[in-house]
Design a protein around this motif. Structure first.
Motif, PDB file in Angstrom:
ATOM      1  N   SER A   1      23.040   9.515   1.469  1.00  0.00           N
ATOM      2  CA  SER A   1      22.143   9.010   2.688  1.00  0.00           C
ATOM      3  C   SER A   1      20.930  10.382   2.953  1.00  0.00           C
ATOM      4  O   SER A   1      21.169  11.407   3.188  1.00  0.00           O
ATOM      5  CB  SER A   1      22.941   9.290   3.593  1.00  0.00           C
TER       6      SER A   1
ATOM      7  N   SER B   1      29.415   8.884  -9.806  1.00  0.00           N
ATOM      8  CA  SER B   1      28.407   8.901  -8.632  1.00  0.00           C
ATOM      9  C   SER B   1      28.667   8.925  -7.854  1.00  0.00           C
ATOM     10  O   SER B   1      29.623   9.473  -6.433  1.00  0.00           O
ATOM     11  CB  SER B   1      29.309   7.193  -9.009  1.00  0.00           C
TER      12      SER B   1
ATOM     13  N   GLN C   1      36.434   3.673  -8.374  1.00  0.00           N
ATOM     14  CA  GLN C   1      35.281   2.711  -8.498  1.00  0.00           C
ATOM     15  C   GLN C   1      36.637   1.408  -8.322  1.00  0.00           C
ATOM     16  O   GLN C   1      37.625   1.020  -8.895  1.00  0.00           O
ATOM     17  CB  GLN C   1      35.055   2.272  -9.654  1.00  0.00           C
TER      18      GLN C   1
ATOM     19  N   PHE D   1      26.841   8.886  -3.668  1.00  0.00           N
ATOM     20  CA  PHE D   1      26.124   8.867  -3.036  1.00  0.00           C
ATOM     21  C   PHE D   1      25.438   9.313  -1.830  1.00  0.00           C
ATOM     22  O   PHE D   1      25.918  10.336  -0.961  1.00  0.00           O
ATOM     23  CB  PHE D   1      27.404   7.181  -2.601  1.00  0.00           C
TER      24      PHE D   1
ATOM     25  N   VAL E   1      23.682   8.206 -10.443  1.00  0.00           N
ATOM     26  CA  VAL E   1      24.704   8.463 -11.914  1.00  0.00           C
ATOM     27  C   VAL E   1      24.560   9.843 -12.682  1.00  0.00           C
ATOM     28  O   VAL E   1      23.616   9.748 -12.943  1.00  0.00           O
ATOM     29  CB  VAL E   1      25.260   6.818 -12.786  1.00  0.00           C
TER      30      VAL E   1
ATOM     31  N   ASP F   1      21.494   2.704  -7.665  1.00  0.00           N
ATOM     32  CA  ASP F   1      20.610   1.536  -6.710  1.00  0.00           C
ATOM     33  C   ASP F   1      20.728   2.174  -5.375  1.00  0.00           C
ATOM     34  O   ASP F   1      20.696   3.249  -5.525  1.00  0.00           O
ATOM     35  CB  ASP F   1      22.240   1.252  -6.327  1.00  0.00           C
ATOM     36  N   CYS F   2      19.433   1.706  -5.256  1.00  0.00           N
ATOM     37  CA  CYS F   2      18.761   2.358  -3.473  1.00  0.00           C
ATOM     38  C   CYS F   2      18.951   1.379  -2.811  1.00  0.00           C
ATOM     39  O   CYS F   2      17.755   0.347  -2.769  1.00  0.00           O
ATOM     40  CB  CYS F   2      17.453   3.236  -3.964  1.00  0.00           C
TER      41      CYS F   2
ATOM     42  N   ARG G   1      22.933   5.212  -4.750  1.00  0.00           N
ATOM     43  CA  ARG G   1      24.063   5.647  -5.659  1.00  0.00           C
ATOM     44  C   ARG G   1      23.380   6.387  -7.037  1.00  0.00           C
ATOM     45  O   ARG G   1      22.637   5.779  -7.090  1.00  0.00           O
ATOM     46  CB  ARG G   1      24.644   4.059  -6.198  1.00  0.00           C
TER      47      ARG G   1
ATOM     48  N   THR H   1      25.924  13.574   1.493  1.00  0.00           N
ATOM     49  CA  THR H   1      26.287  13.183   0.162  1.00  0.00           C
ATOM     50  C   THR H   1      27.544  13.137  -0.144  1.00  0.00           C
ATOM     51  O   THR H   1      27.847  14.001   0.470  1.00  0.00           O
ATOM     52  CB  THR H   1      25.321  14.410  -1.017  1.00  0.00           C
TER      53      THR H   1
ATOM     54  N   ALA I   1      32.146   9.603  -4.584  1.00  0.00           N
ATOM     55  CA  ALA I   1      33.526   8.618  -5.472  1.00  0.00           C
ATOM     56  C   ALA I   1      34.229   9.325  -6.241  1.00  0.00           C
ATOM     57  O   ALA I   1      34.098   9.810  -6.911  1.00  0.00           O
ATOM     58  CB  ALA I   1      32.845   7.371  -5.969  1.00  0.00           C
TER      59      ALA I   1
ATOM     60  N   ARG J   1      33.490  -3.483  -9.103  1.00  0.00           N
ATOM     61  CA  ARG J   1      32.155  -3.644  -8.825  1.00  0.00           C
ATOM     62  C   ARG J   1      32.223  -4.371  -9.269  1.00  0.00           C
ATOM     63  O   ARG J   1      32.628  -4.975 -10.203  1.00  0.00           O
ATOM     64  CB  ARG J   1      31.719  -1.934  -9.473  1.00  0.00           C
TER      65      ARG J   1
ATOM     66  N   TYR K   1      24.186  16.353 -10.996  1.00  0.00           N
ATOM     67  CA  TYR K   1      23.983  15.980  -9.169  1.00  0.00           C
ATOM     68  C   TYR K   1      22.962  17.794  -8.599  1.00  0.00           C
ATOM     69  O   TYR K   1      21.824  17.113  -8.070  1.00  0.00           O
ATOM     70  CB  TYR K   1      24.634  15.895  -8.587  1.00  0.00           C
TER      71      TYR K   1
END
Length: 154
Positions: free
Chosen positions: A71, A67, A144, A69, A112, A97-98, A110, A138, A141, A147, A119
């Motif tokens: 920005s 995962s 986790q 993340f 995956v 997710d955005c 996010r 970036t 993670a 969640r 990536y």
């Protein structure tokens, strides 16, 4: 939105915890007979309060353990720039997710993927090819901690 009553909240709580619950079990849990319970559930679905039903999948067990993340800062925050970005992201299955954000960055996503190479491929073949991106930061993670899809309803 109409105000949710106690029965609606019980129905929502029950289906959040078990999307496969039968109408009979749901009715028993919320204190209604099956027919009015089914009607209330249908109304919650029609109003868009209940948007759908899904299974929770362990991403590592299906070969997607990473995962990331990201920005994102856009060069400009005009409506057409925001819309173009949102439409592009909606087509990318790696982005699970955005969010449009306040503060220093415009979006938090996010992503995956199976590994760091995947990536990098995502960044090079999709994200950096989108016009109007000023910067990407970036974080990955490590674990986790929590969640949840269950909202703290009433």
């Amino acid at each position: 939105m109409d105000e949710l009553d106690a029965i609606d909240c019980k129905i929502i709580a029950a289906v959040q915890n078990d999307g496969r619950i039968t109408i009979n079990d749901l009715a028993e849990r919320v204190g209604l007979s099956p027919s009015p319970c089914a009607r209330r559930l249908r109304i919650l679905e029609e109003k868009g309060i209940i948007k759908g039903y899904t299974a929770t999948i362990d991403q590592a067990k299906v070969g997607l353990p990473v995962s990331a993340f990201a920005s994102i800062k856009l060069e400009r925050q005009r409506e057409e720039d925001l819309d173009r970005f949102a439409k592009a992201v909606a087509r990318w299955p790696e982005v699970v997710d955005c969010y449009l954000m306040t503060g220093q960055r415009d979006y938090l996503m996010r992503i995956v993927v199976r590994d760091l190479q995947a990536y990098e491929t995502f960044i090079k073949s999709k994200l950096t090819r989108l016009d109007g991106i000023a910067s990407i930061e970036t974080s990955f993670a490590l674990d986790q901690v929590k969640r949840a899809e269950v909202l703290p309803i009433g």
